[in-house]
Design an enzyme around this catalytic site. Structure first.
Site, PDB file in Angstrom:
ATOM      1  N   GLY A 154       0.792  -1.214   0.000  1.00 55.21           N
ATOM      2  CA  GLY A 154       0.000   0.000   0.000  1.00 55.21           C
ATOM      3  C   GLY A 154       0.826   1.267   0.000  1.00 55.21           C
ATOM      4  CB  CYS A 155      -0.200   4.677   0.994  1.00 58.34           C
ATOM      5  SG  CYS A 155      -1.809   4.698   0.160  1.00 58.34           S
ATOM      6  CE1 TYR A 156       4.046  -0.867   4.876  1.00 51.60           C
ATOM      7  CE2 TYR A 156       1.708  -0.357   4.842  1.00 51.60           C
ATOM      8  CZ  TYR A 156       2.734  -1.270   4.981  1.00 51.60           C
ATOM      9  OH  TYR A 156       2.454  -2.597   5.216  1.00 51.60           O
ATOM     10  CG  HIS A 288       0.937   9.012   1.768  1.00 51.67           C
ATOM     11  ND1 HIS A 288       0.983   8.924   0.400  1.00 51.67           N
ATOM     12  CD2 HIS A 288      -0.212   8.401   2.156  1.00 51.67           C
ATOM     13  CE1 HIS A 288      -0.095   8.280  -0.020  1.00 51.67           C
ATOM     14  NE2 HIS A 288      -0.829   7.952   1.017  1.00 51.67           N
ATOM     15  CG  PHE A 352      -0.030   7.273   7.531  1.00 49.58           C
ATOM     16  CD1 PHE A 352       0.544   7.219   8.792  1.00 49.58           C
ATOM     17  CD2 PHE A 352      -0.031   8.476   6.840  1.00 49.58           C
ATOM     18  CE1 PHE A 352       1.086   8.358   9.368  1.00 49.58           C
ATOM     19  CE2 PHE A 352       0.510   9.624   7.412  1.00 49.58           C
ATOM     20  CZ  PHE A 352       1.072   9.563   8.678  1.00 49.58           C
TER      21      PHE A 352
END
Length: 369
Positions: A154-156, A288, A352
């Site tokens: 994911g985003c991290y 982010h 996150f």
């Protein structure tokens, strides 16, 4: 091995975007039509889009920006299954990744022959032989280049890639690592009208970012100073990413910003304690932009202003949330503006994702006169 003595520099960051740009109003019109929203549902959706802090997003698909007269990928009453979505990913992800890598290599001190390791990051598609192997051929990298894939985090995930590159350089200071993050979030639009799907569909877009990491700095570089990661397990059920019959399905609760708000100060304290810094020693912030409210609560808890966090807000406004490449877009916007007088300054970054995972890093500017 003494990891505290490792020296790893981000020499350059390259970014790439697909050609199809759609405004939030255009995307909202598409959603109203394809989800067959009634007047009450439409009003709710348009309020959500106006409050998102996003002006526009990019997609590999033309569906959101053009009237395709029934030839769209997302046909009304016939959204595609997982396989056609993966075929779109396989067709388009390689081009974005290639373009981002080319830019990163061009802006670094490394030639393609110098790259010893390749790290490919993605959570929006997969196939084998995959992106890593395709990039070896497309970029003309050595066939002996060591490859690592970081998937479905994911985003991290860019933080994990940076830490892997730092460890590689710790064991082989002569290594040169090429990292690429590429995501096609828009291909996973779901034909659902619940609050979670409407929220997810309001913020995500497509993009790619790549970076070259080496033990030697370039003219304008960022040294990896410290990382700190933690899990807010009370938020485990607030965010998820699952493979479904009709593509990948996002579970995104409106409580995610509250979980981050509860944990961000402690996360920051632990990170800064490792290198004996305080929040007042931070010169730049690269957060982010998972959503406007996430940026709001971090600014509130860490007592930083919107101006200090402008890089993240600008990327959110002009690109939306592209998952793993997004924080690199933010970092690049700061890196590109650094002058000689900005040498030896500290940049604090966060990202996150599911878990609820909270990643943090301090990077130190290195500017050669």
């Amino acid at each position: 091995m003494n990891y505290s003595q490792m020296t790893a520099y981000i020499q350059s960051i390259g970014t790439a975007l697909p050609p199809n740009l759609a405004t939030q109003n255009q995307i909202a019109d598409f959603m109203v039509s394809h989800l067959k929203l009634n007047k009450v549902e439409e009003k709710k959706l348009r309020v959500l889009y106006r409050a998102s802090g996003i002006k526009q997003r990019y997609s590999v698909l033309k569906d959101f920006s053009e009237n395709l007269n029934g030839q769209s990928f997302f046909k009304e009453d016939a959204f595609p299954s997982a396989k056609p979505r993966m075929l779109i990913y396989q067709e388009h992800a390689i081009n974005l990744a290639f373009n981002a890598c080319n830019q990163a290599l061009k802006d670094s001190t490394c030639n393609k022959e110098d790259i010893t390791h390749l790290i490919a990051v993605s959570c929006t598609g997969m196939y084998a032989p995959g992106l890593d192997i395709e990039l070896i051929g497309r970029l003309g990298l050595k066939t002996t280049t060591q490859r690592t894939s970081i998937n479905f985090m994911g985003c991290y995930a860019a933080f994990n890639a940076m830490k892997v590159s730092q460890n590689i350089l710790g064991s082989d200071p002569k290594a040169n690592v090429l990292i690429v993050c590429v995501e096609l979030c828009s291909i996973h639009l779901q034909e659902k009208k619940d609050d979670e799907n409407l929220l997810a569909n309001a913020i995500f877009g497509d993009g790619a970012a790549a970076m070259v990491v080496s033990s030697a700095p370039a003219k304008r570089s960022l040294k990896m100073e410290s990382f700190y990661s933690d899990l807010a397990l009370q938020g485990r059920d607030e965010m998820g990413w699952y493979i479904g019959d009709h593509g990948f399905e996002m579970h995104l609760s409106a409580r995610v910003p509250d979980v981050i708000k509860d944990g961000i100060a402690e996360l920051t304290d632990h990170l800064l304690e490792k290198i004996q810094l305080e929040i007042g020693d931070i010169d730049y912030f690269a957060i982010h932009p998972g959503g406007k409210r996430i940026l709001d609560v971090i600014e509130e808890k860490l007592l930083i202003s919107k101006d200090q966090n402008q890089a993240a807000r600008h990327v959110l406004n002009t690109h939306g949330n592209m998952s793993s490449p997004t924080v690199l877009f933010v970092i690049k916007s700061i890196l590109d503006e650094l002058k000689v007088a900005d040498h030896n300054k500290h940049l604090l970054s966060f990202a996150f994702g599911p878990g609820l995972t909270m990643e943090s890093a301090v990077l130190k500017t290195h500017i050669n006169a």
